[in-house]
Design an enzyme around this catalytic site. Structure first.
Site, short mmCIF file in Angstrom:
data_model
loop_
_atom_site.label_atom_id
_atom_site.label_comp_id
_atom_site.label_asym_id
_atom_site.label_seq_id
_atom_site.Cartn_x
_atom_site.Cartn_y
_atom_site.Cartn_z
N SER A 189 41.41 41.38 49.88
CA SER A 189 41.63 41.81 48.49
C SER A 189 41.70 43.33 48.42
O SER A 189 42.49 43.89 47.66
CB SER A 189 40.48 41.31 47.60
OG SER A 189 40.43 39.92 47.61
N ARG A 248 37.90 35.65 58.78
CA ARG A 248 39.23 36.09 59.16
C ARG A 248 39.27 36.54 60.62
O ARG A 248 40.19 36.24 61.35
CB ARG A 248 39.68 37.25 58.27
CG ARG A 248 40.06 36.82 56.89
CD ARG A 248 40.09 37.99 55.98
NE ARG A 248 38.82 38.67 56.01
CZ ARG A 248 38.46 39.64 55.18
NH1 ARG A 248 39.31 40.08 54.30
NH2 ARG A 248 37.27 40.20 55.26
N HIS A 256 42.61 33.35 50.67
CA HIS A 256 41.61 32.54 49.95
C HIS A 256 42.21 31.16 49.62
O HIS A 256 41.55 30.14 49.80
CB HIS A 256 41.21 33.21 48.63
CG HIS A 256 40.53 34.54 48.77
ND1 HIS A 256 40.89 35.65 48.03
CD2 HIS A 256 39.50 34.94 49.56
CE1 HIS A 256 40.11 36.66 48.35
NE2 HIS A 256 39.26 36.27 49.28
N LYS A 312 30.08 46.36 40.96
CA LYS A 312 31.11 46.62 41.98
C LYS A 312 32.38 47.23 41.38
O LYS A 312 33.34 47.50 42.10
CB LYS A 312 31.50 45.29 42.67
CG LYS A 312 30.68 44.98 43.92
CD LYS A 312 31.34 43.85 44.69
CE LYS A 312 30.80 43.73 46.11
NZ LYS A 312 31.47 42.63 46.85
O1 PNS Z 1 34.06 38.15 48.71
P1 PNS Z 1 32.77 38.79 49.15
O2 PNS Z 1 32.50 40.04 48.35
O3 PNS Z 1 32.72 39.03 50.62
O4 PNS Z 1 31.60 37.73 48.80
C1 PNS Z 1 30.25 38.03 49.08
C2 PNS Z 1 29.32 36.94 48.51
C3 PNS Z 1 29.56 36.75 47.03
C4 PNS Z 1 29.58 35.63 49.22
C5 PNS Z 1 27.85 37.40 48.77
O5 PNS Z 1 27.71 38.72 48.33
C6 PNS Z 1 26.80 36.53 48.10
O6 PNS Z 1 26.57 35.41 48.50
N1 PNS Z 1 26.14 37.10 47.05
C7 PNS Z 1 25.16 36.37 46.28
C8 PNS Z 1 23.75 36.98 46.39
C9 PNS Z 1 22.95 36.27 47.45
O7 PNS Z 1 22.78 35.08 47.45
N2 PNS Z 1 22.46 37.08 48.40
C10 PNS Z 1 21.72 36.60 49.53
C11 PNS Z 1 22.69 36.27 50.65
S1 PNS Z 1 21.85 35.92 52.11
#
Ligand code: PNS
Length: 171
Positions: free
Chosen positions: A134, A96, A23, A47
């Site tokens: 993570s 990644r 990150h 989560k």
């Molecule tokens: O580190 P992660 O868990 O892979 O991050 C995922 C994240 C936070 C980027 C994704 O879950 C997200 O954007 N969540 C916000 C909810 C949202 O906007 N959902 C619609 C996405 S199309």
């Protein structure tokens, strides 16, 4: 050549439980490419994270305290709404491996459908971090392995503090 005073602000969203060196690598690359990068931590208690959102916020702020164009924030709800509120125009997910691409592209296209003026720019970390996550950091740490070099030193200290029950944050 005319210079523009428009600030290019990018948002780097994620769970960051915990922040890894992968990150950090993406954030540093983003900070070179954009005027400002807002790292935003998803506040999703369902989560069951290892570190609560305030701990993750404080730790990330401590890691980037000397980088003036890196800002750390949290969000819940739709990412695109956060991006608009922060007057940003770009989302930078980290990729990644090819396996990340399918899910990230699906989200990028859905975000574009929700707000067509927000662009997604995929960024890749250094090769040495392509296998880092993570989830693996937490697993290795929980099983007694070394996470040195995989996370910032400050994060390693906080993992140790959690494990020894001395989880209070003093970043
Ligand atoms: O580190 P992660 O868990 O892979 O991050 C995922 C994240 C936070 C980027 C994704 O879950 C997200 O954007 N969540 C916000 C909810 C949202 O906007 N959902 C619609 C996405 S199309």
């Amino acid at each position: 050549m005319a210079t523009s005073s428009v600030q290019r602000v990018a948002v780097y969203p994620g769970t960051f439980d915990p922040l890894t060196n992968g990150h950090v690598d993406i954030i540093q690359r983003g900070a070179l490419l954009f005027d400002r990068i807002v790292v935003t931590i998803l506040n999703n208690p369902s989560k069951s994270p290892l570190f609560n959102v305030n701990e993750r916020l404080e730790m990330a702020r401590a890691v980037f305290k000397s980088q003036s164009n890196v800002e750390i924030d949290t969000f819940d709800g739709l990412l695109v709404e956060f991006v608009r509120r922060r007057k940003a125009s770009v989302i930078v997910p980290g990729l990644r491996a090819i396996s990340d691409f399918e899910n990230e592209m699906q989200m990028a296209l859905m975000n574009r459908r929700l707000h067509s003026d927000i662009e997604t720019v995929f960024m890749m970390p250094a090769e040495s971090y392509t296998y880092l996550s993570s989830r693996l950091v937490k697993e290795i740490f929980a099983l007694g392995g070394s996470v040195r070099g995989l996370v910032p030193d400050l994060i390693e200290s906080h993992l140790t503090a959690k494990a020894t029950g001395n989880g209070g944050l003093n970043v």
